[in-house]
Design an enzyme around this catalytic site. Sequence first.
Site, PDB file in Angstrom:
ATOM      1  N   HIS A  66       2.938  -4.601   2.785  1.00 43.24           N
ATOM      2  CA  HIS A  66       1.659  -5.227   3.579  1.00 43.24           C
ATOM      3  C   HIS A  66       2.138  -6.622   4.219  1.00 43.24           C
ATOM      4  CE1 HIS A  66      -0.192  -6.712  -0.127  1.00 43.24           C
ATOM      5  NE2 HIS A  66      -0.395  -7.779   1.002  1.00 43.24           N
ATOM      6  N   ASP A 108       3.032   0.156  -1.972  1.00 39.88           N
ATOM      7  CA  ASP A 108       3.198  -1.302  -1.328  1.00 39.88           C
ATOM      8  C   ASP A 108       4.438  -1.976  -1.808  1.00 39.88           C
ATOM      9  OD1 ASP A 108       2.221  -3.347   0.081  1.00 39.88           O
ATOM     10  OD2 ASP A 108       0.670  -4.012  -1.078  1.00 39.88           O
ATOM     11  N   SER A 201       0.240 -12.236  -2.222  1.00 45.47           N
ATOM     12  CA  SER A 201       0.801 -10.778  -2.094  1.00 45.47           C
ATOM     13  C   SER A 201       2.250 -10.938  -2.124  1.00 45.47           C
ATOM     14  CB  SER A 201       0.506 -10.256  -0.777  1.00 45.47           C
ATOM     15  OG  SER A 201      -0.818  -9.924  -0.860  1.00 45.47           O
TER      16      SER A 201
END
EC number: 3.4.21.117
Length: 249
Positions: A66, A108, A201
């Site tokens: 992402h 992911d 992230s």
Amino acid sequence: MGVWLLSLITVLLSLALETAGQGERIIDGYKCKEGSHPWQVALLKGNQLHCGGVLVDKYWVLTAAHCKMGQYQVQLGSDKIGDQSAQKIKATKSFRHPGYSTKTHVNDIMLVRLDEPVKMSSKVEAVQLPEHCEPPGTSCTVSGWGTTTSPDVTFPSDLMCSDVKLISSRECKKVYKDLLGKTMLCAGIPDSKTNTCNGDSGGPLVCNDTLQGLVSWGTYPCGQPNDPGVYTQVCKYKRWVMETMKTHR
């Protein structure tokens, strides 16, 4: 906080995904010992933090899918964002896992290929990829430059760390229900605010000196007691990582 209703968790996950471009962050952590994470990478958009990442080869950075952008400025070799002495390398190619879902965050994981090789040193080293999946209860460290407060944001200039333990899928499903996929990994500290958040992230979760997780998602605001952080479980993607690097070397 106990078991959440699925509808509420869905809303919270949606909020987390809306902020995913900024990544996840370290809540209730501490300043990392300088130079202790030589594999840590910052993916920058201009001069601003976009996501974390981890060096796995002189040409390759592993991060969350992402975090995808058209191109990246990659900072290595410093615990401070914007350090003029750090290595900065442009990257224009990235390869998401083909099974990645923007709706569920399944798969992911993404590889970013640097336009030129890094200069390895005591400050820049590749992390060790896992030979096996570590069991629940294993002590780990997650690191990143994400916000240290939530919902208001406070982005640190220094790399922050947090010590957590792996949590079994069975226990984690009590919180996240069917949102927790088979290749997702949970980590946290019971009754603690310690967690990741916006800006972290794609950053590394390292256990016993091997890369076991990449920061993926969590509830929002960050730092909710008994809501673990959710990571991509790297041990289940090692073959994909090796094959992708070989194909695009």
